[in-house]
Write a protein that holds these residues in place. Structure first.
Motif: not given
Length: 573
Positions: A287-289, A300-308
């Motif tokens: 999922k390219k995460l 894990v990239d949590l940019t979509s949730f506004g998290m680090d």
């Protein structure tokens, strides 16, 4: 029958005067704060804020209420309607209301409070997994574990009565660096003789000592990491010792759970998800995460949730709590396909669970609101690492001698069992009498005070009610003369009994056991007040039958509430 028929009668009388439909009006009818204000109240500001402007309500709410109150005439169900500011208060006819409520309890008995709810799902029964208790192996079951165990057991029970298929999971902390630290400690301080005599106590002592050493010698943390890495790589000796410590711990916990009348559908643990850890990496990678950090660790990239970003693999290739928790999400998705997953864990882990749920949602494509953190506050003054936590078994054994109360009945009573249940009731009620997120200090004197609102008081109220039923020798029947229950104390008790289904629903909506606990105190006080003035024994048979049914209904409701909280109600004390 029951409260609903009276609410519908009120709604039908209001339909010509508002643009709301019956379901909307039913949802807006509330129980007043004080019983003298009637049985139901409708707030017009609440109606307008919920459903928007109403063309049939052109006047100011206060004026509209006064006009409606003047128009509604007494009926078979409604005695009168009063306007109090922008609110309409409905006072019901006492005898029909009393008859309806007591007959409902008589018909539903141990299902009273939720008999009307379970059919709402139809043929599909939703599934919920509830993750609770979850102690770490090789540590005693102490009061610090109680919050998760007691609250989780309540959440399980209330989902069951609401029609869910419930899978209670005890997910042990049996893997990871913390176990590596214990192994390093056992190598230094372990004593096989002490392990045979009292394994949990000895392992706990070892854990406390090695944590104290690690504060002075950081290299011990690296040794612990290395030991854990050898376990993950399949070292037979390390795994054999781990298995022995795990088995000893689980055996100890099961004794406590049995004593607390708590059972789990699944005993699991971090150690059992190893096969799913590679799947976590593969899914997130596809999922390219996944992102690689400067030191080679994976996050894990949590940019979509506004998290680090959140780490899921150390630079040395070992897994973390997050990795193993995500692996358990995948494993449970395959096994249970749950509609909802609840984790009963302390408030201090709130940030962690926000990250876990965000990762789980991205990984599984499930809506994030299918994952819930039922958080709770701390029991002050207890720390496993510092060795200040009291062992629950020792606490209950030390204090269960002084909780006996008597109602004069000694026949067939097992005082040891009674004392044990009183101690457990005291612990449960102190834990659940305040909101989940509130911290509290564990205090035996306060929780066993028979004069205060305690578990001892609730058990005494139930046992006393059972005593009245045994001694009165009155036939229990629903075909009694309800008009004889005309005293104010009787009507207030019936009103209190009638609140129970709404209390259950409110508690389910918030998963707050304190809603149940505080209601049971109110019910017990109302029962006590009524029993002081409304005698059953040696009264006229018709009056005795009516009063007996009322007190039996109160006792049945109290029993249902205690059982829902996970407490065994005592019939004798």
């Amino acid at each position: 029958m029951g409260v609903l028929c009276f609410k519908k009668a009120i709604a039908n009388y209001l339909l010509p005067y508002t643009s709301c439909k019956e379901p909307q009006l039913l949802s807006l009818l509330r129980v007043p704060k004080r019983q003298k204000e009637g049985q139901f109240v409708l707030s017009i500001p609440k109606l307008l804020s919920t459903h928007g402007p109403d063309p049939k309500i052109q006047q100011k709410p206060n004026v509209w209420c006064q006009e409606i109150a003047a128009k509604i005439q007494p009926t078979d169900n409604i005695e009168r309607v009063s306007a109090v500011g922008p609110n309409l208060h409905f006072h019901l006819q006492q005898t029909p209301f009393t008859k309806s409520i007591l007959q409902q309890v008589y018909e539903e008995q141990d299902r009273y409070g939720w008999a009307h709810i379970r059919e709402r799902f139809g043929e599909k029964q939703p599934t919920v997994t509830i993750d609770y208790s979850s102690p770490n192996i090789a540590k005693p079951f102490h009061a610090g574990h109680l919050r998760s165990t007691i609250i989780g057991n309540f959440i399980k029970r209330i989902h069951q009565i609401m029609g869910y298929q419930v899978i209670g999971i005890n997910y042990f902390g049996d893997w990871g660096k913390q176990y590596g630290l214990l192994a390093v400690g056992f190598e230094k301080y372990g004593d096989e003789q002490l392990l045979k005599v009292d394994p949990i106590h000895h392992l706990y002592q070892v854990y406390v000592k090695i944590n104290q050493d690690a504060e002075l010698d950081p290299s011990l943390h690296q040794k612990a990491n290395n030991y854990f890495k050898s376990m993950e790589q399949g070292d037979k000796d390390a795994l054999a010792q781990w298995q022995r410590f795990r088995d000893l711990s689980i055996s100890s916990y099961e004794t406590i759970y049995h004593r607390l009348n708590i059972a789990f559908e699944v005993y699991s643990g971090e150690s059992q998800v190893s096969d799913y850890i590679p799947k976590v990496y593969n899914v997130l990678k596809s999922k390219k995460l996944l992102m690689e950090m400067e030191d080679g660790a994976l996050a894990v990239d949590l940019t979509s949730f506004g998290m680090d970003p959140v780490l899921i693999q150390r630079a040395d290739g070992t897994s973390l709590y997050m990795t193993r928790d995500l692996a358990s999400v995948l494993m449970r998705k395959d096994k249970y396909a749950a509609d909802k997953s609840i984790y009963v864990v302390g408030t201090e882990q709130q940030g962690y669970f926000a990250q876990l749920f965000a990762c789980a949602s991205l990984m599984t494509d499930q809506p994030i609101d299918q994952f819930m953190h039922a958080n709770f506050g701390r029991i002050n003054g207890m720390s496993t690492r510092q060795g200040t936590a009291d062992n629950l078994t020792t606490m209950d054994d030390d204090h269960d001698d002084d909780k006996g109360m008597a109602d004069g009945s000694k026949e067939n009573s097992d005082m040891g069992f009674i004392a044990d249940q009183l101690g457990i009731s005291a612990i449960f009620i102190q834990d659940m009498k305040s909101k989940r997120t509130k911290n509290y200090s564990f205090a035996w004197d306060r929780m066993t005070d028979a004069r205060g609102d305690t578990g001892v008081l609730l058990q005494y109220a139930h046992a006393r009610a059972c005593g009245i039923e045994r001694k009165a020798d009155v036939t229990m029947t629903k075909d009694c003369d309800y008009s004889l229950l005309k005293e104010q104390e009787a009507f207030e008790l019936v009103q209190t009994i009638s609140y129970w289904p709404e209390v259950v629903q409110n508690s389910f909506n918030t998963l707050e056991p304190c809603t149940i606990v505080n209601y049971l105190f109110k019910l017990s006080h109302a029962t006590s007040l009524a029993s002081h003035t409304l005698r059953v024994k040696d009264m006229d048979p018709a009056l005795a039958e009516a009063r007996m049914l009322m007190f039996w209904a109160a006792r049945t409701t109290l029993r249902n509430g205690l059982t829902l909280l996970g407490i065994r109600p005592l019939d004798r004390m």
